[in-house]
Design an enzyme around this catalytic site. Structure first.
Site, PDB file in Angstrom:
ATOM      1  N   CYS A   1       0.846  -1.188   0.000  1.00  8.25           N
ATOM      2  CA  CYS A   1       0.000   0.000   0.000  1.00  8.25           C
ATOM      3  C   CYS A   1       0.889   1.248   0.000  1.00  8.25           C
ATOM      4  O   CYS A   1       2.095   1.146   0.212  1.00  8.25           O
ATOM      5  CB  CYS A   1      -0.919  -0.001   1.214  1.00  8.25           C
ATOM      6  SG  CYS A   1      -0.050  -0.012   2.774  1.00  8.25           S
TER       7      CYS A   1
ATOM      8  N   CYS B   1       3.481   1.686   2.747  1.00 11.24           N
ATOM      9  CA  CYS B   1       4.643   0.796   2.723  1.00 11.24           C
ATOM     10  C   CYS B   1       5.672   1.295   1.712  1.00 11.24           C
ATOM     11  O   CYS B   1       6.877   1.243   1.943  1.00 11.24           O
ATOM     12  CB  CYS B   1       4.226  -0.618   2.350  1.00 11.24           C
ATOM     13  SG  CYS B   1       2.733  -1.165   3.144  1.00 11.24           S
TER      14      CYS B   1
END
Lengths: 81, 392
Positions: free
Chosen positions: A10, A13
């Site tokens: 995502c 991250c």
């Protein structure tokens, strides 16, 4: 040394990974590898539930936070000692 | 051929070509098309005036403060294998609001609670409540639809989270678990044991609530009296906020908070803006019409019949809503005649379930448990919408 970025991929991250790359570049360490851990089972086995998380050589140093570049630098320096 | 697409300048040119092609081909001179277009921007202007500045922006700051300053470990420790069941269910059902989870953090937490912690019941409670019970969605629902529908959504979401989790736990035993209490150990650092974070969130909530106070009832009623002094009260909370930030927070913490709030806004506002434009274009504002004549569709959704509610719940469960976009979409549908009951049913089934999320849950639970979960959500949402429609 291997830095592991734990997360499903995502945006947060990816940001953490970018910060880690910047931290290494700032430190000038060439022998450090950055790897992504996206497999949920592996993440669980490492004892992490809050992603994004950062680990160095399988030791989880932070979870659930997007560390700043400065944070990562100080964590790495501490780890090196 | 492949090399042409690798150059980003070529891709830009492609987009530009598409834009000009659209400009050349779209029927701007057709009255229904240009009306739909102006409806789109009128709805966006409504949102910008009424909902974004006073309501959504404070909510973004709250969400940012929660995700940055709240000690997540302190919440998660209640979801471990040895935590009392009642506590686990109740914490799981409201933790969505506190953990401010976006869809990408829900799954690891769900898996962790399921396999290593309190088990399938609390895990399902969390899975349902995560997207449904969150600050931004609750704020915008209260703001756009009023306190009745807002309270019904928030209350029913929390209740459903507990009940559905509990039923899942009764139906399925989880024997293949390897619990790991260490993952849920309380955090060592105790620096969070201070009043400053709750006070910060309280002052932000105060600003949010009083700056948006609607004049309910007459001028003499309690609500009316508060309405007259709403900005005075809100200013008081602003003062509290400023004092807190000056004396209890470090510069770096504040700038981190700003950064997290900014990132939240960047994640959500573009989608909301696009969602509002699309809804305005196709459905129009409440009381006016966009491109699509909705009367036909609405004959299935109008009124508060059981059929209308179940159609709403099922379509909510299958559709994917980007965070918050369920609100303008429902506003469009309600403007075209959808009843309040089906609207509630759609909101209860919508954000937590979608076709993509069902596949993801399936990979963790398997089809049997996943379909039971989906059926429970749809069933309860239908029922809640039906009851709400009869009451209001």
């Amino acid at each position: 040394m291997t830095i592991q970025v734990l997360g499903s991929g995502c945006p947060s991250c990816q940001k953490l990974k970018a910060h880690a790359q910047e931290a290494i570049a700032t430190l000038g360490w060439n022998d450090v590898e950055i790897s992504k851990v996206a497999d949920m089972n592996t993440i669980m086995e490492m004892g992490v539930m809050l992603t994004p998380a950062l680990a160095v050589d399988d030791e989880v140093l932070s979870s659930g936070k997007i560390l700043s570049v400065q944070d990562i630098i100080s964590l790495l320096q501490e780890k090196q000692k | 051929m492949k090399r042409i697409f690798q150059d980003s300048a070529n891709i830009k040119l492609g987009f530009l070509a598409l834009l000009f092609l659209a400009a050349a081909l779209l029927p701007f001179d057709s009255p229904s098309f240009s009306r739909a277009l102006s409806e789109a921007f009128l709805l966006l202007s409504d949102y910008a005036r009424d909902h974004v500045l006073l309501c959504l922006i404070p909510a973004f700051f709250i969400a940012g403060a929660i995700s940055l300053f709240l000690n997540k470990g302190a919440i998660i420790q209640h979801l471990g294998p040895e935590s009392p069941k009642i506590k686990a269910y109740s914490v799981a059902s409201v933790s969505g609001a506190l953990l401010s989870v976006c869809s990408c953090t829900v799954l690891p937490l769900f898996k962790g609670i399921h396999k290593k912690g309190a088990g399938i019941g609390p895990a399902v409670s969390f899975l349902y409540a995560g997207p449904a019970v969150n600050v931004l969605a609750a704020t915008l629902t209260f703001e756009v639809f009023g306190w009745k529908l807002g309270t019904a959504r928030l209350g029913a979401s929390i209740l459903f989270a507990i009940v559905i989790g509990f039923i899942m736990n009764l139906l399925f035993s989880d024997d293949e678990r390897e619990t790991n209490a260490a993952m849920f150990a309380p955090p060592q650092s105790s620096q969070s044991s201070s009043y400053r974070v709750p006070l910060l969130i309280l002052s932000l909530l105060g600003i949010l609530i009083f700056a948006n106070w609607k004049s309910l009832g007459g001028a003499g009623s309690f609500g009316g009296k508060i309405f007259q002094v709403r900005f005075l009260i809100a200013t008081g909370f602003v003062l509290l906020l400023v004092l807190l930030l000056l004396f209890r927070f470090q510069k770096e913490e504040i700038s981190n908070w700003m950064a997290v709030t900014r990132d939240f806004s960047l994640q959500i506002l573009p989608l909301l803006m696009l969602g509002v434009l699309v809804v305005g274009f196709f459905f129009g504002r409440p009381n006016s019409e966009g491109l699509l004549p909705l009367e036909k569709l609405m004959s299935y959704l109008s009124g508060d019949t059981l059929l209308a509610n179940s159609v709403a719940a099922v379509s909510g469960a299958l559709m994917y809503f980007a965070t918050l976009t369920e609100v303008p979409i429902l506003q469009g549908l309600m403007g075209a005649g959808m009843g309040e009951g089906p609207a509630l049913a759609l909101m209860l089934a919508g954000p937590s379930l979608s076709l993509p999320s069902l596949f993801v849950i399936q990979s963790e639970l398997g089809w049997k448990k996943t379909s039971t979960y989906a059926l429970l959500v749809v069933g309860f949402s239908t029922l809640a919408g039906w009851i709400f429609g009869m009451l209001s």
